[in-house]
Design an enzyme around this catalytic site. Structure first.
Site, mmCIF file in Angstrom:
data_model
loop_
_atom_site.group_PDB
_atom_site.id
_atom_site.type_symbol
_atom_site.label_atom_id
_atom_site.label_comp_id
_atom_site.label_asym_id
_atom_site.label_seq_id
_atom_site.Cartn_x
_atom_site.Cartn_y
_atom_site.Cartn_z
ATOM 1 N N ASP A 11 -8.536 -2.978 -29.752
ATOM 2 C CA ASP A 11 -7.678 -2.454 -30.852
ATOM 3 C C ASP A 11 -7.666 -3.128 -32.117
ATOM 4 O OD1 ASP A 11 -4.673 -3.483 -28.873
ATOM 5 O OD2 ASP A 11 -6.265 -4.819 -30.226
ATOM 6 N N GLU A 18 1.107 2.928 -26.142
ATOM 7 C CA GLU A 18 2.482 2.657 -25.961
ATOM 8 C C GLU A 18 3.081 3.571 -25.065
ATOM 9 O OE1 GLU A 18 3.504 0.286 -29.817
ATOM 10 O OE2 GLU A 18 2.746 -0.006 -27.448
ATOM 11 N N HIS A 35 2.882 -2.079 -22.082
ATOM 12 C CA HIS A 35 1.696 -1.353 -22.696
ATOM 13 C C HIS A 35 0.318 -2.106 -22.428
ATOM 14 C CE1 HIS A 35 2.498 -3.017 -26.689
ATOM 15 N NE2 HIS A 35 1.199 -3.751 -26.352
ATOM 16 N N ASP A 84 6.627 -4.009 -23.339
ATOM 17 C CA ASP A 84 7.085 -2.656 -23.050
ATOM 18 C C ASP A 84 5.934 -2.132 -21.947
ATOM 19 O OD1 ASP A 84 6.037 -1.081 -25.756
ATOM 20 O OD2 ASP A 84 4.961 -2.246 -24.717
#
Lengths: 410, 274
Positions: free
Chosen positions: B72, B148, B143, B141
């Site tokens: 990313d 997400e 991911h 979280d």
């Protein structure tokens, strides 16, 4: 691996296994050079998908920007203030020799002389880049004749002058031309000096204050009145003693004056040969104003000559170690320390860091002359004038525009 | 899956780096056959990169025939910004090794057309023959990359808006000023990583423990996108003791025993061959 450099085909050199002086610290980073300038390797990697053609293993050396000597009167038997026919040859000879001391740029300095000397000498040497032929010439440093008789030091009194009315015109009469002049040393308390200082600054010439007995107020006025670039370089060779009195702190007070405009720095030259400046004075100056300290050699003709007697012009000089005396006396005739000696000695005596010692001989003189960051720094885009040093700050190799111009042992 | 548990961060980094090194060396990459490696950024893989650099310096590995694809990159952050993933990869990895710059691929968050950039990236991966080993991390979280909570588990490389959790977690890199943190990123999809032959997820630290629990002890769920790898044939989770804090004792004991058996088995083979 095939190379793909879309911006330029010029070869890229990567200096590895070294510590470089950047952002006021010694960083463990490689140094990349292309076309005589420091290259950003990250941009090279992502933009051009390029990499180095040649790697130079520095064996753990320190890489600093090449030293800049803004006050050097000659050396190796050459006297820059001598009005000869081949001044250019003499300057070139010294320029080549000082590569051994890590100096990559310098200002050949002329002491107080009659106008005939300036008219003859100045046109013979132009500002030019350094290279394998020698260190670059940044312009002359004209030390006098507009300095005060009281603290003339070694300058011949009969040639000292004051500004007649029409300050700058008079100056031009004496010097002839200011085309290739980088620094002028004058006494600020001479009447008419204010306008002269202003005019010189406007021409991009650095003005140096050559008189230590000025009232602090007067000196500060000189500094604060200038627009554009003005850097005061307190000149240690003109006066014998730096006077400090608690009601008239003189030049020492200038170092921490509150009259200096914000963003302006006062630079002061120091000869750190262990002889001409008391170590305590060096420490005080460094601690009071470390970012303004500029190391200069103020070297005379005898610098670089072997021990013993030498006839130089009208004088006979005797060299004993680091001392150069008027032969048969104990009167010092001038400094013969080399720039790298000054750097080592300054570090030892002041207890400063390696970075500070190196910056005093590279970054600060470049800032004084207004040529930073092109010179005096290892930023991306800066000229690749480099000096490779060992732990003890001894010069191992010198580079100009990324090209090796001197190596120890060769 | 395989769950490899090391005592601390350093040991986990070392294990992961050795695994990558061994995989590349055993693959015997050449000019006709590159090893394709997917790479993460962040504080978790930092130790692993340090170790890989050490192995390179020692002569144990070369990246000459390795192609890398990062997961990313932020959108709109200047490439030269110290917090861009380009800067991270250059400073922490690329500048120390012998990879050919043409083989180091990172999404361009400043491309004129972001969708085209994403599609071109998928194309480059396909042209390289797919990813041999994709190394990733996990967010608090749950991911993977910037997929997400709520991301499709069959997603491809695309533009994503960052979740509040992620922005808050990243604020420490932007002087704790939430307004300075990028809000969008380009990321490989869950599907993109699932296409890799092998996936290795690094998880260290107590703050990641709950996410690990959700990822491997609960069901496949798009709210915890790493859970998708329960359906990948070859996934290794490398973690430290702290990251296992939310797991059942039974799970941890099982995998520690399994790893011991694998280790002893490999050792016996080596001894037999000696």
């Amino acid at each position: 691996m095939p190379s793909n450099k879309s911006v330029s085909d010029a070869p890229i050199t990567q200096f590895i296994n070294c510590r470089i002086l950047r952002d006021n610290e010694l960083q463990r980073e490689d140094l990349w050079v292309r076309e005589g300038r420091i290259l950003d390797p990250e941009k090279l990697f992502f933009d051009e998908q390029g990499y180095a053609d040649k790697r130079v293993d520095c064996g753990g050396s320190i890489i600093a920007p090449g030293f800049i000597d803004v006050q050097i009167n000659g050396g190796y038997g050459i006297d820059f203030s001598q009005a000869s026919e081949d001044v250019s040859d003499g300057v070139s000879f010294v320029a080549k020799k000082i590569l051994e001391h890590g100096v990559t740029s310098f200002c050949p300095t002329l002491v107080t002389s009659p106008p005939e000397v300036y008219h003859k000498v100045l046109p013979q040497v132009k500002v030019h880049d350094g290279g394998p032929h020698g260190a670059g010439v940044l312009g002359f440093h004209l030390e006098g004749p507009f300095i005060s008789a009281e603290k003339k030091g070694a300058h011949p009194e009969k040639y000292l002058r004051t500004f007649k009315s029409g300050g700058l015109e008079h100056l031009m009469e004496v010097y002839g031309s200011l085309d290739d002049v980088a620094i002028v040393t004058l006494a600020p308390e001479l009447p008419g000096s204010q306008s002269v200082v202003r005019e010189l600054s406007q021409r991009g010439i650095t003005v140096s204050l050559g008189e230590h007995r000025s009232q602090l107020l007067l000196v500060s006025e000189s500094v604060s009145v200038q627009p554009g670039r003005f850097h005061a370089l307190s000149n240690p060779s003109v006066s014998a003693v730096v006077q400090f009195h608690h009601r008239d702190p003189g030049i020492v007070g200038l170092l921490t004056s509150d009259r200096i405009p914000a963003g302006r720095v006062v630079y002061y030259g120091m000869i750190a040969d262990g002889i001409h400046t008391n170590p305590a004075a060096l420490r005080i100056a460094h601690r009071a104003h470390p970012s303004g300290l500029v190391l200069v050699t103020d070297a005379i003709t005898a610098m670089g000559l072997p021990p013993g007697r030498h006839t130089l012009g009208q004088q006979v000089i005797e060299i004993q170690g680091l001392h150069a005396y008027v032969a048969g006396t104990k009167t010092l005739s001038g400094s013969i320390a080399t720039m790298d000696m000054c750097v080592r000695h300054f570090k030892q005596v002041s207890g400063c860091s390696v970075q500070e010692a190196l910056e005093a001989a590279s970054l600060h003189p470049a800032q004084l002359l207004g040529i930073s960051p092109k010179k005096g720094k290892l930023d991306y885009g800066s000229d690749a004038d480099l000096v490779l040093l060992d732990e003890g700050l001894n010069v191992k190799a010198t580079y100009i525009s990324g090209e090796e111009v001197w190596r120890k042992g060769q | 899956m395989r769950l490899v548990i090391l005592d601390d961060y350093d040991l986990a980094s070392e294990w992961a780096a050795k695994y990558i090194r061994n995989r590349i060396v055993q693959f015997k990459p050449s000019a006709d056959r590159f090893f394709t490696l997917g790479l993460p950024t962040g504080s978790t893989p930092y130790g692993c990169y340090q170790k890989l650099i050490e192995y390179y310096r020692h002569g144990d590995i070369s990246f000459k025939y390795v192609k890398t694809f990062n997961m990313d990159e932020y959108v709109g952050l200047p490439r030269a910004h110290p917090e861009s993933y380009h800067s991270y990869m250059w400073n922490n990895f690329f500048k120390h090794i012998d990879i050919d710059p043409a083989n180091a691929h990172i999404l361009d968050g400043n491309a004129q057309n972001l969708e085209e950039e994403c599609q071109a990236y998928e194309q480059k991966i396909a042209e390289a023959g797919g990813i041999e080993l994709f190394v990733g991390g996990i967010g608090p979280d749950g991911h993977i990359a910037f997929n997400e909570p709520g991301s499709s588990l069959v997603s491809r490389t695309r533009v994503k808006t960052l979740a509040k959790d992620t922005i808050v977690a990243n604020a420490r890199f932007f002087g704790n000023d939430l307004s300075k943190v990028p809000t969008m990123a380009l990321t490989v999809g869950v599907g993109t990583v699932m296409d890799a032959k092998e996936v290795m997820i690094l998880i260290t630290g107590a703050h990641k423990a709950f996410a690990l629990y959700k990822a491997i002890e609960e069901g496949v769920n798009h709210m915890w996108t790493v859970s998708a790898f329960q359906q990948h044939p070859r996934t290794i989770f490398v973690c430290d003791e702290d990251a296992t804090l939310e797991l059942r004792v039974k799970t941890v004991k099982y995998f520690k025993a399994a790893n011991l058996h694998i280790y002893l088995y490999m050792l016996s083979i080596r001894l037999a061959l000696a």
